[in-house]
Design a protein around this motif. Sequence first.
Motif, mmCIF file in Angstrom:
data_model
loop_
_atom_site.group_PDB
_atom_site.id
_atom_site.type_symbol
_atom_site.label_atom_id
_atom_site.label_comp_id
_atom_site.label_asym_id
_atom_site.label_seq_id
_atom_site.Cartn_x
_atom_site.Cartn_y
_atom_site.Cartn_z
ATOM 1 N N VAL A 61 0.849 -1.184 0.000
ATOM 2 C CA VAL A 61 0.000 0.000 0.000
ATOM 3 C C VAL A 61 0.888 1.239 0.000
ATOM 4 O O VAL A 61 1.763 1.385 0.859
ATOM 5 C CB VAL A 61 -0.939 0.038 1.222
ATOM 6 C CG1 VAL A 61 -1.739 1.333 1.236
ATOM 7 C CG2 VAL A 61 -1.895 -1.161 1.209
ATOM 8 N N LEU A 62 0.678 2.108 -0.975
ATOM 9 C CA LEU A 62 1.454 3.340 -1.098
ATOM 10 C C LEU A 62 0.528 4.544 -0.998
ATOM 11 O O LEU A 62 -0.549 4.535 -1.591
ATOM 12 C CB LEU A 62 2.174 3.397 -2.455
ATOM 13 C CG LEU A 62 3.215 2.327 -2.745
ATOM 14 C CD1 LEU A 62 3.569 2.334 -4.231
ATOM 15 C CD2 LEU A 62 4.460 2.538 -1.912
ATOM 16 N N PRO A 63 0.932 5.590 -0.258
ATOM 17 C CA PRO A 63 0.160 6.837 -0.341
ATOM 18 C C PRO A 63 0.191 7.321 -1.780
ATOM 19 O O PRO A 63 1.221 7.234 -2.451
ATOM 20 C CB PRO A 63 0.930 7.789 0.587
ATOM 21 C CG PRO A 63 1.745 6.903 1.475
ATOM 22 C CD PRO A 63 2.077 5.691 0.663
ATOM 23 N N VAL A 115 2.799 6.213 6.900
ATOM 24 C CA VAL A 115 3.440 4.970 6.438
ATOM 25 C C VAL A 115 4.011 4.244 7.655
ATOM 26 O O VAL A 115 4.874 4.779 8.361
ATOM 27 C CB VAL A 115 4.569 5.256 5.423
ATOM 28 C CG1 VAL A 115 5.245 3.966 4.994
ATOM 29 C CG2 VAL A 115 4.010 5.993 4.210
ATOM 30 N N PRO A 116 3.527 3.042 7.955
ATOM 31 C CA PRO A 116 4.042 2.335 9.128
ATOM 32 C C PRO A 116 5.505 1.938 8.942
ATOM 33 O O PRO A 116 5.986 1.808 7.821
ATOM 34 C CB PRO A 116 3.148 1.099 9.231
ATOM 35 C CG PRO A 116 2.600 0.906 7.860
ATOM 36 C CD PRO A 116 2.532 2.256 7.232
ATOM 37 N N LEU A 419 3.876 5.502 18.999
ATOM 38 C CA LEU A 419 5.336 5.611 18.917
ATOM 39 C C LEU A 419 5.820 5.485 17.478
ATOM 40 O O LEU A 419 6.743 6.187 17.047
ATOM 41 C CB LEU A 419 5.991 4.527 19.798
ATOM 42 C CG LEU A 419 5.886 4.756 21.316
ATOM 43 C CD1 LEU A 419 6.329 3.520 22.080
ATOM 44 C CD2 LEU A 419 6.732 5.956 21.752
ATOM 45 N N GLU A 420 5.179 4.578 16.692
ATOM 46 C CA GLU A 420 5.530 4.437 15.280
ATOM 47 C C GLU A 420 5.260 5.734 14.535
ATOM 48 O O GLU A 420 6.032 6.158 13.680
ATOM 49 C CB GLU A 420 4.735 3.290 14.643
ATOM 50 C CG GLU A 420 5.263 1.923 14.981
ATOM 51 C CD GLU A 420 4.491 0.829 14.245
ATOM 52 O OE1 GLU A 420 5.032 -0.286 14.123
ATOM 53 O OE2 GLU A 420 3.354 1.080 13.803
ATOM 54 N N HIS A 421 4.126 6.354 14.864
ATOM 55 C CA HIS A 421 3.759 7.623 14.234
ATOM 56 C C HIS A 421 4.804 8.698 14.552
ATOM 57 O O HIS A 421 5.225 9.455 13.682
ATOM 58 C CB HIS A 421 2.386 8.056 14.751
ATOM 59 C CG HIS A 421 1.836 9.245 14.010
ATOM 60 N ND1 HIS A 421 1.969 9.407 12.644
ATOM 61 C CD2 HIS A 421 1.149 10.337 14.432
ATOM 62 C CE1 HIS A 421 1.410 10.523 12.261
ATOM 63 N NE2 HIS A 421 0.908 11.121 13.333
#
Length: 431
Positions: A61-63, A115-116, A419-421
């Motif tokens: 999945v890509l923005p 994006v994770p 935290l990922e964000h």
Amino acid sequence: MSRRVVRQSKFRHVFGQPVKADQMYEDIRVSKVTWDSSFCAVNPKFLAIIVESGGGGAFMVLPLAKTGRVDKNHPLVTGHTAPVLDIDWCPHNDNVIASASEDTTVMVWQIPDYVPVRSITEPVVTLEGHSKRVGIICWHPTARNVLLSAGCDNLVILWNVGTGEMLLALEDMHTDLIYNVGWNRNGSLLVTTCKDKKVRVIDPRKQTVVAKNFEEPIALQEMDTSNGVLLPFYDADSSIVYLCGKGDSSIRYFEITDEAPYVHYLNTYSSKEPQRGMGFMPKRGLDVSKCEIARFFKLHERKCEPIVMTVPRKSDLFQDDLYPDTPGPEPALEADEWLSGKDAEPILISLRDGYVPVKNRELKVVKRNILDSKPPPGPRRSHSTSNTDISTPALDEVLEEIRVLKETVQAQEKRISALEHKLCQFTNGTD
């Protein structure tokens, strides 16, 4: 001397054009699995492509704005234990996508706006009901959380994704492999094509075939001798059907009218390289300022190439005739309402000021679980030969501990996500 009359149509001069090289998506290992789906799904936020992956099935999945070369370590959506065969974005939530696989399951995923850092491995819900590989999925156009799946067991299943439940199973209707499935505009009927050379119009709630034998076609269109499967995309707003041949290098498009001869050839977009698959952007994802009436996402072996279809106009003003109000992201019905027999037309939006995608909306799955029901009062005796009593307080304690543990896990997942964000923001800052 008779003069040939040319039929008037505002779509007579529609022309297709590929985007510039820097607006393509490069270095993508498109899936090589032999299946006749489009391998690509797109919405106003994201581009999703089924890709090659070892030891299971995955899609990327890509923005939409992230064009150019794709990092080889870009996170994937991986959860299936066999190749992914079909993917479809939810029309009522741009952050939710479903995937169907050879592993006989359908999985529904929540895709974050950022994006994770790591691959997404946990679906929101897994739907199990097919006995053979699942090759087709298709969301209901107007009812929230209703998803259709069709498998190589010749079975069509309708699911309520919001509860993870099977709503309907359409058995004994197809004698052979189902090739394709589509809904009508309000989702009251569906149509299937099958290997037995029959087209069936089905009322899923009555579980009956409404029409099957089409003896005489109202229109017949000769195509070339290409043996690739045709991927059809229909735009109800303009009444144009686009036919993309898989393994072919062209897109033919026709205008459909209510009067004979019904099907009118418009033009053909041709290119040098064949397409491995094709994505079709919903109307709300198009650039109305450039008179764009369709946008395709053509899959090559190692890249994805957007192709823009436009109607040339001299005026910079909004072209009302090209953009009637179109289905928006709000569902018109709940799943239970639709199942009970209610129908509703799509809720339409205007594209006059362009469309701005709504922010991330989380799909909440509320499973009807046996643990949610309270045990009957009083002591219960086990069915084993021992005389051990399982009293209500002990059972209540177990249920309470399960509840607390679930809440702890959810809190940890939210913390990890936050935290990922944050990490993603740091990374973007350094870029």
